[in-house]
Design a protein around this motif. Structure first.
Motif, PDB file in Angstrom:
ATOM      1  N   ARG A   1      -4.330 -18.681 -11.610  1.00 43.21           N
ATOM      2  CA  ARG A   1      -3.449 -18.139 -12.649  1.00 43.21           C
ATOM      3  C   ARG A   1      -3.322 -16.620 -12.524  1.00 43.21           C
ATOM      4  N   MET A   2      -4.460 -15.928 -12.330  1.00 39.84           N
ATOM      5  CA  MET A   2      -4.442 -14.470 -12.224  1.00 39.84           C
ATOM      6  C   MET A   2      -3.687 -14.015 -10.979  1.00 39.84           C
ATOM      7  N   VAL A   3      -3.896 -14.729  -9.873  1.00 44.97           N
ATOM      8  CA  VAL A   3      -3.196 -14.383  -8.636  1.00 44.97           C
ATOM      9  C   VAL A   3      -1.694 -14.596  -8.795  1.00 44.97           C
ATOM     10  N   SER A   4      -1.328 -15.689  -9.462  1.00 45.60           N
ATOM     11  CA  SER A   4       0.101 -15.966  -9.679  1.00 45.60           C
ATOM     12  C   SER A   4       0.761 -14.852 -10.479  1.00 45.60           C
ATOM     13  N   GLU A   5       0.086 -14.374 -11.524  1.00 47.06           N
ATOM     14  CA  GLU A   5       0.633 -13.283 -12.327  1.00 47.06           C
ATOM     15  C   GLU A   5       0.752 -12.011 -11.495  1.00 47.06           C
ATOM     16  N   ALA A   6      -0.257 -11.739 -10.664  1.00 48.14           N
ATOM     17  CA  ALA A   6      -0.204 -10.554  -9.806  1.00 48.14           C
ATOM     18  C   ALA A   6       0.920 -10.666  -8.785  1.00 48.14           C
ATOM     19  N   ASN A   7       1.106 -11.868  -8.217  1.00 45.64           N
ATOM     20  CA  ASN A   7       2.171 -12.068  -7.233  1.00 45.64           C
ATOM     21  C   ASN A   7       3.546 -11.816  -7.842  1.00 45.64           C
ATOM     22  N   GLN A   8       3.738 -12.273  -9.075  1.00 47.92           N
ATOM     23  CA  GLN A   8       5.012 -12.030  -9.754  1.00 47.92           C
ATOM     24  C   GLN A   8       5.266 -10.537  -9.930  1.00 47.92           C
ATOM     25  N   THR A   9       4.198  -9.811 -10.305  1.00 48.89           N
ATOM     26  CA  THR A   9       4.328  -8.363 -10.471  1.00 48.89           C
ATOM     27  C   THR A   9       4.695  -7.686  -9.153  1.00 48.89           C
ATOM     28  N   LEU A  10       4.034  -8.099  -8.067  1.00 48.40           N
ATOM     29  CA  LEU A  10       4.300  -7.499  -6.757  1.00 48.40           C
ATOM     30  C   LEU A  10       5.699  -7.837  -6.254  1.00 48.40           C
ATOM     31  N   HIS A  11       6.123  -9.107  -6.466  1.00 42.57           N
ATOM     32  CA  HIS A  11       7.449  -9.511  -5.968  1.00 42.57           C
ATOM     33  C   HIS A  11       8.578  -8.811  -6.701  1.00 42.57           C
ATOM     34  N   LYS A  12       8.351  -8.469  -7.967  1.00 43.46           N
ATOM     35  CA  LYS A  12       9.392  -7.751  -8.703  1.00 43.46           C
ATOM     36  C   LYS A  12       9.663  -6.389  -8.078  1.00 43.46           C
ATOM     37  N   LYS A  13       8.627  -5.779  -7.538  1.00 44.72           N
ATOM     38  CA  LYS A  13       8.772  -4.433  -6.973  1.00 44.72           C
ATOM     39  C   LYS A  13       9.061  -4.466  -5.479  1.00 44.72           C
ATOM     40  N   TYR A  14       8.454  -5.448  -4.774  1.00 42.85           N
ATOM     41  CA  TYR A  14       8.596  -5.525  -3.314  1.00 42.85           C
ATOM     42  C   TYR A  14       9.044  -6.940  -2.946  1.00 42.85           C
ATOM     43  N   LYS A  15      10.341  -7.119  -2.806  1.00 40.16           N
ATOM     44  CA  LYS A  15      10.909  -8.448  -2.584  1.00 40.16           C
ATOM     45  C   LYS A  15      10.498  -9.046  -1.239  1.00 40.16           C
TER      46      LYS A  15
ATOM     47  N   HIS B   1       3.462   2.842  -1.212  1.00 42.39           N
ATOM     48  CA  HIS B   1       3.592   1.444  -1.614  1.00 42.39           C
ATOM     49  C   HIS B   1       2.302   0.653  -1.376  1.00 42.39           C
ATOM     50  N   LEU B   2       1.633   0.921  -0.258  1.00 39.21           N
ATOM     51  CA  LEU B   2       0.417   0.164   0.055  1.00 39.21           C
ATOM     52  C   LEU B   2      -0.655   0.395  -0.999  1.00 39.21           C
ATOM     53  N   GLN B   3      -0.788   1.622  -1.472  1.00 36.14           N
ATOM     54  CA  GLN B   3      -1.783   1.917  -2.497  1.00 36.14           C
ATOM     55  C   GLN B   3      -1.470   1.178  -3.801  1.00 36.14           C
ATOM     56  N   HIS B   4      -0.189   1.050  -4.120  1.00 44.52           N
ATOM     57  CA  HIS B   4       0.198   0.314  -5.321  1.00 44.52           C
ATOM     58  C   HIS B   4      -0.201  -1.157  -5.202  1.00 44.52           C
ATOM     59  N   VAL B   5      -0.022  -1.731  -4.024  1.00 43.89           N
ATOM     60  CA  VAL B   5      -0.433  -3.125  -3.785  1.00 43.89           C
ATOM     61  C   VAL B   5      -1.939  -3.261  -3.947  1.00 43.89           C
ATOM     62  N   TYR B   6      -2.696  -2.301  -3.401  1.00 49.99           N
ATOM     63  CA  TYR B   6      -4.158  -2.356  -3.518  1.00 49.99           C
ATOM     64  C   TYR B   6      -4.602  -2.232  -4.976  1.00 49.99           C
ATOM     65  N   VAL B   7      -3.914  -1.384  -5.742  1.00 49.26           N
ATOM     66  CA  VAL B   7      -4.253  -1.229  -7.160  1.00 49.26           C
ATOM     67  C   VAL B   7      -4.068  -2.555  -7.897  1.00 49.26           C
ATOM     68  N   THR B   8      -2.948  -3.232  -7.619  1.00 46.77           N
ATOM     69  CA  THR B   8      -2.683  -4.520  -8.267  1.00 46.77           C
ATOM     70  C   THR B   8      -3.712  -5.561  -7.858  1.00 46.77           C
ATOM     71  N   ALA B   9      -4.020  -5.609  -6.565  1.00 41.93           N
ATOM     72  CA  ALA B   9      -5.001  -6.580  -6.076  1.00 41.93           C
ATOM     73  C   ALA B   9      -6.385  -6.304  -6.666  1.00 41.93           C
ATOM     74  N   ALA B  10      -6.773  -5.031  -6.702  1.00 43.70           N
ATOM     75  CA  ALA B  10      -8.087  -4.669  -7.227  1.00 43.70           C
ATOM     76  C   ALA B  10      -8.207  -5.003  -8.707  1.00 43.70           C
ATOM     77  N   LYS B  11      -7.153  -4.738  -9.461  1.00 44.86           N
ATOM     78  CA  LYS B  11      -7.171  -5.056 -10.889  1.00 44.86           C
ATOM     79  C   LYS B  11      -7.305  -6.549 -11.113  1.00 44.86           C
ATOM     80  N   THR B  12      -6.616  -7.343 -10.308  1.00 45.67           N
ATOM     81  CA  THR B  12      -6.675  -8.801 -10.442  1.00 45.67           C
ATOM     82  C   THR B  12      -8.062  -9.331 -10.132  1.00 45.67           C
ATOM     83  N   VAL B  13      -8.650  -8.867  -9.045  1.00 44.36           N
ATOM     84  CA  VAL B  13      -9.986  -9.344  -8.660  1.00 44.36           C
ATOM     85  C   VAL B  13     -11.022  -8.894  -9.681  1.00 44.36           C
ATOM     86  N   ALA B  14     -10.904  -7.662 -10.177  1.00 45.62           N
ATOM     87  CA  ALA B  14     -11.849  -7.176 -11.188  1.00 45.62           C
ATOM     88  C   ALA B  14     -11.784  -8.030 -12.453  1.00 45.62           C
ATOM     89  N   GLU B  15     -10.578  -8.355 -12.899  1.00 42.12           N
ATOM     90  CA  GLU B  15     -10.419  -9.216 -14.080  1.00 42.12           C
ATOM     91  C   GLU B  15     -11.026 -10.592 -13.826  1.00 42.12           C
TER      92      GLU B  15
END
Length: 302
Positions: free
Chosen positions: A21-35, A64-78
């Motif tokens: 579920r958390m990964v799916s939410e993160a993927n949606q966030t990433l796809h909105k910014k990076y198609k 852009h890569l740092q933004h992806v890492y921030v999203t991934a790190a936040k998801t894994v931390a949660e």
């Protein structure tokens, strides 16, 4: 080019569902910014693998890569905080402390849960642990885009794991203090049970908080007596400082009946006295005897 590959060992179906579920939410966030991102999440032999690729060279211009890492790190931390943390705490308790009884484990873990759980408002402990995890995960991904969550917790998250151990240690101390307190109350109950009453009645005016006034059957100040055979140990400087004197005095005079006049019958001090003196206690919320001691709103006239 693979931006990251994050693996997590899944112990239960619940963990798999939550991580998915958390990964799916993160993927949606990433796809909105990076198609153009190619993102997948698969499960194989109780390991969930979250992968992200990007082959468009334009992506690597800018931050852009740092933004992806921030999203991934936040998801894994949660995920760690919400799903894995309780199991980590349980393992620390089993490895570092000797409490063989399941009931003891359950009580200590309950204390841990009260500290770890994020309430409705801001929680400094939760935010601190989240920040430690996110920073560590981002650093690992920057060094090498392959991360195993369990390995990261074991070898790279020393600050986070140290804080969890301190939380367990605090919960153990709280459990031992409560057990000591219960033994203390049980000892006093036993003493009171076999003690013959020496005075017929004591009125206890609970002023509020930790303030108490003791009166005799004529509503005059009770004379405090020191009995060398009665020793009340101060177990907790915060909660029992007032109770020490009150309990010692009440045991010393040994009243047949104690009327507690209070506007706060659920206070800890009232519960403690009720536990010790049991059937000798009567709770009064309002009567002619105590009316003169209280102003409107429950404040005692001094």
């Amino acid at each position: 080019m693979e931006l990251f590959s994050i693996a997590a060992r899944i112990a239960t179906l619940h963990e798999a569902d939550e991580f998915g579920r958390m990964v799916s939410e993160a993927n949606q966030t990433l796809h909105k910014k990076y198609k153009s991102l190619d993102i997948s999440c698969t499960v194989h032999e109780k390991v969930m693998l979250w992968r992200c690729r990007e082959d468009d060279p334009r992506f690597f211009k800018g931050n852009h890569l740092q933004h992806v890492y921030v999203t991934a790190a936040k998801t894994v931390a949660e995920y760690v905080l919400q799903v894995k943390e309780q199991r980590l705490v349980r393992k620390i308790l089993e490895d570092e402390f000797d409490f063989p009884e399941p009931e003891e484990h359950a009580q200590i873990l309950k204390h841990c849960g009260m500290i770890l759980d994020r309430g409705p408002g801001p929680d400094e402990s939760w935010k601190r642990r989240q920040d430690m995890l996110e920073q560590g995960i981002r650093q690992c991904l920057a060094e090498r885009p392959l991360l195993h969550v369990d390995g990261f917790l074991t070898f790279r998250a020393q600050g986070y794991m140290k804080e969890l151990k301190e939380i367990v240690e605090y919960a153990v101390d709280e459990f031992l203090m409560e057990r000591q307190y219960e033994e203390f109350v049980h000892m006093l109950k036993y003493f009171v049970y076999f003690q013959q009453p020496q005075v017929p009645l004591v009125h206890l005016i609970h002023k509020g908080g930790q303030e108490i006034l003791l009166l005799d059957e004529e509503m005059k100040p009770l004379q405090y007596r020191n009995d060398e055979n009665v020793v009340v140990e101060r177990l907790d400087q915060q909660d029992l400082q007032m109770e020490d004197t009150v309990v010692t005095t009440l045991i010393s005079v040994s009243p047949a009946k104690i009327i507690i006049h209070t506007r706060e019958p659920h206070m800890a001090v009232i519960r403690t006295l009720s536990q010790i003196f049991e059937q000798r206690i009567e709770i009064c919320r309002y009567c002619p005897d105590c009316h003169a001691y209280f102003r409107e709103g429950g404040e005692v006239i001094t």
